[in-house]
Motif scaffolding. Sequence first.
Motif, PDB file in Angstrom:
ATOM      1  N   ALA A  72       3.712  -7.491 -10.638  1.00 54.88           N
ATOM      2  CA  ALA A  72       4.062  -6.170 -11.171  1.00 54.88           C
ATOM      3  C   ALA A  72       2.863  -5.232 -11.192  1.00 54.88           C
ATOM      4  CB  ALA A  72       4.643  -6.323 -12.579  1.00 54.88           C
ATOM      5  N   ASP A  73       1.678  -5.751 -11.494  1.00 53.98           N
ATOM      6  CA  ASP A  73       0.490  -4.892 -11.584  1.00 53.98           C
ATOM      7  C   ASP A  73       0.030  -4.406 -10.212  1.00 53.98           C
ATOM      8  OD1 ASP A  73       0.362  -5.073 -14.357  1.00 53.98           O
ATOM      9  OD2 ASP A  73      -0.847  -6.896 -14.297  1.00 53.98           O
ATOM     10  N   THR A  74       0.093  -5.286  -9.204  1.00 49.22           N
ATOM     11  CA  THR A  74      -0.331  -4.838  -7.869  1.00 49.22           C
ATOM     12  C   THR A  74       0.652  -3.817  -7.319  1.00 49.22           C
ATOM     13  OG1 THR A  74       0.793  -6.710  -6.803  1.00 49.22           O
ATOM     14  CG2 THR A  74      -1.528  -7.001  -7.373  1.00 49.22           C
ATOM     15  N   TYR A  75       1.942  -4.018  -7.587  1.00 52.21           N
ATOM     16  CA  TYR A  75       2.927  -3.024  -7.142  1.00 52.21           C
ATOM     17  C   TYR A  75       2.652  -1.666  -7.801  1.00 52.21           C
ATOM     18  CZ  TYR A  75       5.937  -6.610  -5.021  1.00 52.21           C
ATOM     19  OH  TYR A  75       6.450  -7.607  -4.230  1.00 52.21           O
ATOM     20  N   THR A  76       2.344  -1.698  -9.088  1.00 46.00           N
ATOM     21  CA  THR A  76       2.094  -0.443  -9.808  1.00 46.00           C
ATOM     22  C   THR A  76       0.871   0.273  -9.258  1.00 46.00           C
ATOM     23  OG1 THR A  76       3.107  -1.307 -11.831  1.00 46.00           O
ATOM     24  CG2 THR A  76       1.617   0.563 -12.073  1.00 46.00           C
ATOM     25  N   MET A  77      -0.190  -0.492  -8.967  1.00 47.73           N
ATOM     26  CA  MET A  77      -1.389   0.143  -8.446  1.00 47.73           C
ATOM     27  C   MET A  77      -1.152   0.704  -7.047  1.00 47.73           C
ATOM     28  SD  MET A  77      -5.312  -1.185  -8.373  1.00 47.73           S
ATOM     29  CE  MET A  77      -6.626   0.018  -8.123  1.00 47.73           C
ATOM     30  N   ARG A  78      -0.423  -0.028  -6.230  1.00 40.51           N
ATOM     31  CA  ARG A  78      -0.123   0.482  -4.886  1.00 40.51           C
ATOM     32  C   ARG A  78       0.667   1.786  -4.966  1.00 40.51           C
ATOM     33  NH1 ARG A  78       2.611  -4.380  -1.742  1.00 40.51           N
ATOM     34  NH2 ARG A  78       2.824  -2.763  -0.130  1.00 40.51           N
ATOM     35  N   MET A  79       1.616   1.834  -5.884  1.00 45.32           N
ATOM     36  CA  MET A  79       2.391   3.059  -6.061  1.00 45.32           C
ATOM     37  C   MET A  79       1.485   4.211  -6.510  1.00 45.32           C
ATOM     38  SD  MET A  79       5.475   3.799  -8.768  1.00 45.32           S
ATOM     39  CE  MET A  79       4.352   3.567 -10.146  1.00 45.32           C
ATOM     40  N   THR A  80       0.598   3.931  -7.445  1.00 43.29           N
ATOM     41  CA  THR A  80      -0.298   4.972  -7.966  1.00 43.29           C
ATOM     42  C   THR A  80      -1.190   5.528  -6.863  1.00 43.29           C
ATOM     43  OG1 THR A  80      -0.291   3.928 -10.150  1.00 43.29           O
ATOM     44  CG2 THR A  80      -2.082   5.463  -9.675  1.00 43.29           C
ATOM     45  N   LEU A  81      -1.758   4.642  -6.056  1.00 48.62           N
ATOM     46  CA  LEU A  81      -2.641   5.077  -4.977  1.00 48.62           C
ATOM     47  C   LEU A  81      -1.887   5.893  -3.931  1.00 48.62           C
ATOM     48  CD1 LEU A  81      -4.705   1.781  -4.564  1.00 48.62           C
ATOM     49  CD2 LEU A  81      -5.568   3.960  -5.439  1.00 48.62           C
ATOM     50  N   ALA A  82      -0.679   5.449  -3.587  1.00 46.55           N
ATOM     51  CA  ALA A  82       0.111   6.186  -2.591  1.00 46.55           C
ATOM     52  C   ALA A  82       0.535   7.548  -3.136  1.00 46.55           C
ATOM     53  CB  ALA A  82       1.337   5.374  -2.197  1.00 46.55           C
ATOM     54  N   ALA A  83       0.860   7.610  -4.429  1.00 41.49           N
ATOM     55  CA  ALA A  83       1.267   8.879  -5.029  1.00 41.49           C
ATOM     56  C   ALA A  83       0.099   9.855  -5.060  1.00 41.49           C
ATOM     57  CB  ALA A  83       1.806   8.638  -6.435  1.00 41.49           C
ATOM     58  N   ARG A  84      -1.084   9.363  -5.393  1.00 42.53           N
ATOM     59  CA  ARG A  84      -2.275  10.233  -5.407  1.00 42.53           C
ATOM     60  C   ARG A  84      -2.538  10.817  -4.025  1.00 42.53           C
ATOM     61  NH1 ARG A  84      -6.790   6.658  -8.588  1.00 42.53           N
ATOM     62  NH2 ARG A  84      -5.945   6.826 -10.713  1.00 42.53           N
ATOM     63  N   ALA A  85      -2.321   9.993  -3.033  1.00 45.98           N
ATOM     64  CA  ALA A  85      -2.579  10.444  -1.654  1.00 45.98           C
ATOM     65  C   ALA A  85      -1.404  11.225  -1.081  1.00 45.98           C
ATOM     66  CB  ALA A  85      -2.878   9.234  -0.774  1.00 45.98           C
ATOM     67  N   ALA A  86      -0.340  11.386  -1.874  1.00 45.51           N
ATOM     68  CA  ALA A  86       0.888  12.054  -1.404  1.00 45.51           C
ATOM     69  C   ALA A  86       1.378  11.426  -0.108  1.00 45.51           C
ATOM     70  CB  ALA A  86       0.645  13.551  -1.235  1.00 45.51           C
ATOM     71  N   ASP A  87       1.253  10.088  -0.029  1.00 44.30           N
ATOM     72  CA  ASP A  87       1.613   9.349   1.175  1.00 44.30           C
ATOM     73  C   ASP A  87       3.065   8.880   1.044  1.00 44.30           C
ATOM     74  OD1 ASP A  87       1.888   7.645   3.321  1.00 44.30           O
ATOM     75  OD2 ASP A  87      -0.086   6.710   3.070  1.00 44.30           O
ATOM     76  N   LYS A  88       4.004   9.720   1.449  1.00 41.80           N
ATOM     77  CA  LYS A  88       5.422   9.395   1.329  1.00 41.80           C
ATOM     78  C   LYS A  88       5.789   8.151   2.146  1.00 41.80           C
ATOM     79  CE  LYS A  88       7.479  12.407  -1.424  1.00 41.80           C
ATOM     80  NZ  LYS A  88       8.484  13.372  -0.977  1.00 41.80           N
ATOM     81  N   ALA A  89       5.147   7.991   3.296  1.00 38.63           N
ATOM     82  CA  ALA A  89       5.449   6.827   4.136  1.00 38.63           C
ATOM     83  C   ALA A  89       5.080   5.532   3.408  1.00 38.63           C
ATOM     84  CB  ALA A  89       4.698   6.931   5.464  1.00 38.63           C
ATOM     85  N   ALA A  90       3.899   5.523   2.748  1.00 35.86           N
ATOM     86  CA  ALA A  90       3.481   4.332   2.000  1.00 35.86           C
ATOM     87  C   ALA A  90       4.409   4.081   0.816  1.00 35.86           C
ATOM     88  CB  ALA A  90       2.036   4.496   1.517  1.00 35.86           C
ATOM     89  N   LEU A  91       4.819   5.141   0.142  1.00 38.39           N
ATOM     90  CA  LEU A  91       5.758   4.996  -0.969  1.00 38.39           C
ATOM     91  C   LEU A  91       7.080   4.414  -0.494  1.00 38.39           C
ATOM     92  CD1 LEU A  91       5.105   8.390  -2.799  1.00 38.39           C
ATOM     93  CD2 LEU A  91       4.541   6.122  -3.681  1.00 38.39           C
ATOM     94  N   ARG A  92       7.549   4.891   0.647  1.00 40.44           N
ATOM     95  CA  ARG A  92       8.819   4.407   1.186  1.00 40.44           C
ATOM     96  C   ARG A  92       8.713   2.930   1.574  1.00 40.44           C
ATOM     97  NH1 ARG A  92       9.091   8.000   4.632  1.00 40.44           N
ATOM     98  NH2 ARG A  92      10.066   9.569   3.279  1.00 40.44           N
ATOM     99  N   ARG A  93       7.589   2.566   2.203  1.00 43.95           N
ATOM    100  CA  ARG A  93       7.403   1.156   2.583  1.00 43.95           C
ATOM    101  C   ARG A  93       7.384   0.249   1.353  1.00 43.95           C
ATOM    102  NH1 ARG A  93       3.648   3.439   6.225  1.00 43.95           N
ATOM    103  NH2 ARG A  93       1.907   2.894   4.842  1.00 43.95           N
ATOM    104  N   LEU A  94       6.687   0.708   0.322  1.00 45.46           N
ATOM    105  CA  LEU A  94       6.604  -0.100  -0.895  1.00 45.46           C
ATOM    106  C   LEU A  94       7.976  -0.228  -1.558  1.00 45.46           C
ATOM    107  CD1 LEU A  94       4.961  -1.612  -3.012  1.00 45.46           C
ATOM    108  CD2 LEU A  94       4.406   0.590  -4.075  1.00 45.46           C
TER     109      LEU A  94
END
Length: 582
Positions: free
Chosen positions: A294-316
Amino acid sequence: MLTGWSKFKQVRHFVVLMGAAAAISGCATTTPPATQQPKQVRTGVQPLDRLHVAIVPPERDLEAQVMAGDFAIAANDLKTASDAYGRAAALSNDPIVASRAAELALAIHDQDAATRALDRWAALGARPAELAEGRARMALDRGDTAEAQRQLEILVSSGDKDAWRAFGRTLVQGRDAAQAGVLLERIATPQRLPNEATAWLAMAELGENLGRHDYAQRMGEEAQKRFHDGATYAWAAQQKFRAGDKEGAKKLFAKAVAKDPKNPRLRLAYATLLAQGGDEKGAATVVATGPQDADTYTMRMTLAARAADKAALRRLYDEIRHRPDDVQADNAFTLGQLAELLDKKEDALDWYAAVGDDDPRIFDASVRSAVILHLQGKDDDAHQIVADLQTTYADRPEALVKAFAVDAELYMDSRHFDAAVASYDKALQVKPDDTDMLYARGLAYAEAGRVDQAVADFRKVLEMKPGDIEASNALGYTLADNDRDLAEAQSLLQAARSARPDDPSVADSWGWLKFRQGQLDQAESTLRGAWAKQKDGDIGVHLAEVLWQRGERDEARKVLNEVRRIDPKNASLQKTEQKLKP
């Protein structure tokens, strides 16, 4: 509590006795038929003469003592609990009762009671390590370093599998950190410690907590040389970080992750350092590589959101959605956030509804659901969710205040300012001195045009938190906006500008004050700077009005058009456009 219990015991026996007597008496006193002669009554020993009911004195009633002790523990009355369990230990042959008596006596620092309880526990078969731990705690409590050392040495030499954990626990519980530090260095030596990295690192961490930094450093370095595993490299990295050497920490965390790539804690720590250093792409790679939780998923989401990386958010999002049902359930809140970020509002509502009642994020899931419904124009449903929160958390003040605040913020966004004030009023009934709620209510009052009440709330915040920047800025702006006490407004805003010279909201207040004071040059330059830093609707409206007053009407219209694009519902925009109509 004990007296009440003993009375209950006696009443219970008495009721049983009366029931038997009534049955016998009923049979003996039934009136015989008129034609029937009374039977001869037997004389001699009667049943009641043989019936003896023993009433156990409460001090000799083991069950009563244990119950009294448990009730006292529940009431946080450890002295009464210790006394009750001390009596219970004397009556019981159960070593668990004796161990509880010893723990309670040690907790209240009652040496005599602890001695009796430990002796009783020893008689009932306590392990040598358990007794040594208790006696070491007693010695530490009375400041007897020599005896504490003797008992701690018995403890760590006992061969008990939990001996070193008990050793650390004993020192942590000691009253004198300096004394505990001395004993740590005397006993937890490289010659004595087991050949386990966790034990070495635990002692190093304990040394750090007790102020024995040199010892902690030595033990950490020695553990690294001996074990060369992920945990020891991570400890060394933490030491580097504490010393301010972030680059050295990153290198050691990289080694830790290389040694133990499946450990999510190590990857999270390394990724955090990389992100803090500006390498968010590297951080995302580290945290995405290897097993996930759960923690790694949350951090990945946070990093992708900061970068406004919609593709990374969608993959996750897709990655978690294709995991087993239990993983999806554990990450329902994260999935809801991802769905929101991907503009899948209905999916987000479904995921938030799937967050379990025992999940610590259930409150936040309800709040996010209310916000989504509000944005969809379903305000009645949004406020109903918040009302349910207020009922659910009625006995938890912190959460209840947050629920009232959410309700108020929804009303603020809908421009129902009086309703927002009412919600803040309820929050302040729960916590009257909550400065955040006072400040927020002041903003609601100001928006509602209730200037005197807004000023009163801002002043109260400043009384409770002198020099508070937000309150100084809000009060200064409110005074300036209403052309009152401009000298005070200037003093407040000067202080805010000194504290936050680059804050656009403070610059906006200062520029608006200069406009009210007729200093159009300074107002324009200040507001232009704030507008360049932050395209905020209110800043733009203020700049446009200054430009209009200076005769730069085309540029003013241009700024207003940009405000309309970024903040079409801005109330100041509508008022200013009406005011500036030719």
